[in-house]
Design a protein around this motif. Structure first.
Motif, short mmCIF file in Angstrom:
data_model
loop_
_atom_site.label_atom_id
_atom_site.label_comp_id
_atom_site.label_asym_id
_atom_site.label_seq_id
_atom_site.Cartn_x
_atom_site.Cartn_y
_atom_site.Cartn_z
N SER A 206 -20.74 19.81 11.64
CA SER A 206 -19.85 19.70 10.45
C SER A 206 -18.39 20.24 11.05
N HIS A 207 -18.39 21.35 11.50
CA HIS A 207 -17.11 22.11 12.10
C HIS A 207 -16.53 20.98 13.23
N SER A 208 -17.20 20.40 13.98
CA SER A 208 -17.01 19.65 15.17
C SER A 208 -16.14 18.33 14.53
N VAL A 209 -16.47 17.80 13.46
CA VAL A 209 -16.07 16.70 13.26
C VAL A 209 -14.91 16.90 12.26
N ARG A 210 -14.72 18.22 11.76
CA ARG A 210 -13.46 18.50 10.94
C ARG A 210 -12.45 18.99 11.89
N ASN A 211 -12.87 19.22 13.30
CA ASN A 211 -11.71 19.82 14.12
C ASN A 211 -10.96 18.62 14.70
N GLY A 212 -9.64 18.86 14.57
CA GLY A 212 -8.49 17.99 15.10
C GLY A 212 -8.30 18.57 16.47
N VAL A 213 -9.17 17.88 17.63
CA VAL A 213 -8.86 18.49 18.70
C VAL A 213 -7.59 18.22 19.35
N GLU A 214 -7.07 17.13 18.79
CA GLU A 214 -5.89 16.74 19.43
C GLU A 214 -4.74 17.60 19.61
N ALA A 215 -4.57 18.37 18.47
CA ALA A 215 -3.59 19.39 18.31
C ALA A 215 -3.84 20.32 19.46
N ASP A 216 -4.76 20.90 20.13
CA ASP A 216 -5.10 21.53 20.87
C ASP A 216 -4.81 20.85 22.38
N LEU A 217 -5.27 19.74 22.51
CA LEU A 217 -5.21 19.11 23.74
C LEU A 217 -3.67 19.04 24.25
N VAL A 218 -2.83 18.96 23.32
CA VAL A 218 -1.43 18.78 23.81
C VAL A 218 -0.81 20.28 24.28
N ARG A 219 -1.30 21.21 23.87
CA ARG A 219 -0.87 22.57 24.21
C ARG A 219 -1.81 23.10 25.42
N ILE A 220 -2.41 22.40 26.06
CA ILE A 220 -3.08 22.85 27.34
C ILE A 220 -2.02 22.73 28.39
N ALA A 221 -1.75 23.85 29.06
CA ALA A 221 -0.65 23.97 30.07
C ALA A 221 -1.43 23.88 31.38
N ALA A 222 -2.61 24.35 31.67
CA ALA A 222 -3.21 24.34 32.82
C ALA A 222 -3.62 23.02 33.31
N PRO A 223 -3.59 22.79 34.85
CA PRO A 223 -4.26 21.46 35.25
C PRO A 223 -5.71 21.18 34.74
N THR A 224 -5.72 20.06 34.61
CA THR A 224 -6.98 19.77 33.55
C THR A 224 -7.73 18.54 34.41
N LEU A 225 -8.97 18.33 34.23
CA LEU A 225 -9.80 17.44 34.57
C LEU A 225 -10.58 16.88 33.51
N VAL A 226 -10.75 15.67 33.14
CA VAL A 226 -11.36 15.08 31.98
C VAL A 226 -12.49 14.14 32.77
N VAL A 227 -13.65 14.47 32.79
CA VAL A 227 -14.95 14.27 33.46
C VAL A 227 -15.83 13.53 32.28
#
Length: 285
Positions: A206-227
């Motif tokens: 329930s917590h996961s589906v209420r979490n707007g992860v997009e707001a955090d994704l745009v703030r990630i400054a480090a090099p990132t890999l999506v696997v």
């Protein structure tokens, strides 16, 4: 007196998970294949970590963060695949695996705060944080709020796709995924759900589906890999592409033949991608 080297299971092709991997995944807290268990008090909770020895290479520490309903156990193959080049840590989040169970189910931000406190307890230098599934949401939240603690980020099978951001939608996709995963992963899931308790799994979903992860994704400054795995029904290509676009310094890797548990069934491929991410020429861009 000569000692024989520790034997590790042979890598299995994507989509497979054999008896040797299963035995090692369920071994904790006993030492096995160079993996050991330890507990530290973090924010008042006795927190379990499965870790490898430091290989002495000077490599960036890699922290593996598990997903919903599970624990460090299914990430054991990836820990072993990275152990020759990096010190690897796989903590159990509050209420999961061998970590103490609090009376409530933590939401994404509270898990991220606990993980940040865990990093501080270990006096960890800037680390590579690898989050799988729900763990990717936790890692994204931490990276957005504590950029100095993070050298690189890996989002493996990140949840949750807005097209199925409901308990029913996510559960339906996970049911499809079970038909594409190696059957011997089932005993690990059963053990982990028993440890966590079904009510905690449901509440965390329930917590996961209420979490707007997009707001955090745009703030990630480090090099990132999506696997992701090419056969992952939980993270379809459209959501993988959206995640990669949202993170400013992200690139995507798709492992052919793997489903959602790509870190478990394709550990060699994921480990190689993480090593490439951590190469100085890439992380310093």
């Amino acid at each position: 007196m000569r000692t024989s080297p520790t034997r590790r299971p042979r890598p299995t092709p994507p989509g497979r998970f054999g008896p040797a991997e299963l035995r090692l995944a369920l071994a904790a807290p006993r030492p096995a294949a160079g993996l050991t268990s330890e507990w530290r008090l973090v924010d008042g909770l006795r927190t379990h970590t499965r870790r490898t020895a430091d290989p002495g290479t000077g490599g960036t520490p890699v922290v593996l963060v598990h997903g919903l309903a599970v624990s460090h156990r299914y990430l054991t193959p990836l820990a072993l695949a990275l152990a020759d080049t990096h010190p690897v840590y796989a903590p159990d989040l509050p209420g999961f695996g061998l970590t103490e169970r609090p009376g409530t189910a933590y939401d994404v931000l509270r898990h991220a705060d606990h993980l940040a406190a865990w990093l501080a307890a270990y006096r960890m230098p800037p680390a590579c944080l690898v989050g799988h599934s729900f763990g990717a949401e936790v890692v994204a939240a931490l990276a957005a709020r504590h950029p100095d603690a993070v050298r690189a980020v890996v989002l493996a099978g990140p949840t949750s796709d807005p097209a199925a951001r409901s308990r029913r939608g996510q559960f339906g996709r996970w049911l499809v995924d079970t038909l594409r995963e190696a059957p011997l992963q089932a005993p690990i899931l059963l053990r982990d759900v028993v440890d966590a308790r079904p009510w905690r799994v449901h509440a965390t979903l329930s917590h996961s589906v209420r979490n707007g992860v997009e707001a955090d994704l745009v703030r990630i400054a480090a090099p990132t890999l999506v696997v992701t795995g090419s056969r992952d029904p939980v993270v379809p290509a459209s959501w993988r592409s959206q995640v990669t676009r949202l993170v400013p310094r992200a690139r995507a890797v798709t492992v052919p033949g793997a489903a959602h548990n790509v870190a478990t069934t394709a550990p060699a491929q994921v480990a190689d991608a993480i090593r490439a991410l951590l190469a100085p020429s890439l992380t310093n861009r």
